[in-house]
Scaffold this motif. Structure first.
Motif, short mmCIF file in Angstrom:
data_model
loop_
_atom_site.label_atom_id
_atom_site.label_comp_id
_atom_site.label_asym_id
_atom_site.label_seq_id
_atom_site.Cartn_x
_atom_site.Cartn_y
_atom_site.Cartn_z
N THR A 50 32.57 26.22 24.96
CA THR A 50 33.17 26.92 26.10
C THR A 50 33.46 28.37 25.72
O THR A 50 33.96 28.64 24.64
N ILE A 51 33.11 29.28 26.61
CA ILE A 51 33.42 30.70 26.42
C ILE A 51 34.32 31.15 27.56
O ILE A 51 34.04 30.87 28.72
N PHE A 52 35.40 31.85 27.22
CA PHE A 52 36.30 32.42 28.21
C PHE A 52 36.14 33.94 28.20
O PHE A 52 36.10 34.57 27.14
N VAL A 53 36.05 34.54 29.38
CA VAL A 53 35.95 36.00 29.49
C VAL A 53 36.62 36.43 30.79
O VAL A 53 36.59 35.69 31.77
N SER A 54 37.22 37.59 30.80
CA SER A 54 37.89 38.08 32.01
C SER A 54 36.90 38.12 33.18
O SER A 54 35.71 38.37 32.99
N PHE A 55 37.40 37.88 34.39
CA PHE A 55 36.58 37.80 35.59
C PHE A 55 35.75 39.07 35.77
O PHE A 55 36.27 40.18 35.66
N LEU A 56 34.46 38.91 36.05
CA LEU A 56 33.56 40.07 36.06
C LEU A 56 33.84 41.05 37.19
O LEU A 56 33.38 42.19 37.14
N LEU A 57 34.62 40.66 38.20
CA LEU A 57 34.98 41.58 39.27
C LEU A 57 36.43 42.07 39.12
O LEU A 57 37.00 42.60 40.06
N ASP A 58 37.00 41.86 37.94
CA ASP A 58 38.38 42.27 37.71
C ASP A 58 38.53 43.79 37.87
O ASP A 58 37.61 44.55 37.56
N HIS A 60 39.43 46.30 36.35
CA HIS A 60 39.64 47.01 35.10
C HIS A 60 38.27 47.17 34.45
O HIS A 60 37.58 46.19 34.20
N ASP A 61 37.90 48.39 34.18
CA ASP A 61 36.55 48.66 33.68
C ASP A 61 36.28 47.98 32.34
O ASP A 61 35.17 47.52 32.09
N ASP A 62 37.27 47.92 31.47
CA ASP A 62 37.09 47.24 30.19
C ASP A 62 36.66 45.80 30.40
O ASP A 62 35.79 45.28 29.70
N HIS A 63 37.31 45.13 31.34
CA HIS A 63 37.04 43.71 31.59
C HIS A 63 35.64 43.51 32.14
O HIS A 63 34.93 42.56 31.79
N ARG A 64 35.22 44.40 33.01
CA ARG A 64 33.87 44.30 33.56
C ARG A 64 32.82 44.57 32.49
O ARG A 64 31.76 43.94 32.45
N ARG A 65 33.11 45.51 31.60
CA ARG A 65 32.17 45.82 30.53
C ARG A 65 32.03 44.66 29.55
O ARG A 65 30.95 44.41 29.00
N ALA A 66 33.12 43.94 29.29
CA ALA A 66 33.04 42.76 28.44
C ALA A 66 32.06 41.75 29.04
O ALA A 66 31.27 41.12 28.32
N ASN A 67 32.10 41.59 30.36
CA ASN A 67 31.16 40.72 31.04
C ASN A 67 29.73 41.22 30.91
O ASN A 67 28.80 40.44 30.71
#
Length: 204
Positions: A50-58, A60-67
């Motif tokens: 299982t991989i958890f990552v912040s929601f891609l439409l969050d 916050h630009d950092d969170h989208r870039r992680a996606n």
């Protein structure tokens, strides 16, 4: 760096092993070969179910870039098994397909959040988190406690998440999901100067 030290302390408290990709705050590169190779190697070594990552439409630009980075890794790697990917909310509401009642461990979550002292100076994230999790009962009829919402994508859900081998792609202090679709990929940021943070991946 204070936030790296805090990440290590929090990971130790909750029983995770941190890995750092070396990205700078508000400057996450979207086409950095070394960053991609590091995350690729972490996924191969940890072998998460299982991989958890912040929601891609969050919001916050950092969170989208992680996606964006994780999606590129998924597109380039050949998997011999399914991997569940769970997206979690930070700033932006999401439409969940998994709802988890965390009332019994809300106190532990609050204490872990308070360990991010450098971030608590900017905003009371413990208070914010309690309010968000209480607000989430709108999606959990009959519940009166605290709720986590997730959007699960990709692999099959064969076990409870806390019993699987987990990898969290954290933008400093968060973790959660990545839908694999061309339509959603178009919503991810193009490479340009913008916010970003050190990414910490953790696995049990």
């Amino acid at each position: 760096d204070a936030i790296i030290k805090e990440a290590k302390k929090v990971c130790k408290k909750v029983g995770m092993t941190p890995y750092f990709l070396g990205c700078k705050i508000k400057n996450i590169p979207l086409r950095d070969t070394m960053v991609n190779k590091k995350l690729n190697r972490i996924i191969k070594d940890v072998k998460p179910e299982t991989i958890f990552v912040s929601f891609l439409l969050d919001d916050h630009d950092d969170h989208r870039r992680a996606n964006h980075i994780l999606l590129k890794i998924f597109n380039s790697m050949r998997f011999t098994r399914n991997i569940d990917v769970w997206a979690y909310q930070v700033y932006t509401a999401l439409w969940p397909n998994v709802i988890v009642d965390i009332t019994a461990v809300m106190g532990e979550k609050t204490e872990a959040i308070k360990m991010w002292t450098s971030q608590m100076e900017k905003r009371d994230w413990a208070h914010y988190s309690r309010g968000l999790n209480a607000f989430n009962i709108r999606d959990a009829s009959g519940h009166r406690g605290n709720i986590h919402l997730y959007r699960r994508a990709l692999g099959g859900l064969s076990q409870e998440p806390e019993r699987t081998r987990v990898l969290g792609v954290h933008v400093v202090c968060h973790s959660a999901v990545l839908p694999d679709s061309a339509e959603l990929q178009q919503l991810l940021p193009e490479e340009q100067p913008g916010p970003q943070r050190s990414i910490c991946a953790s696995g049990d």
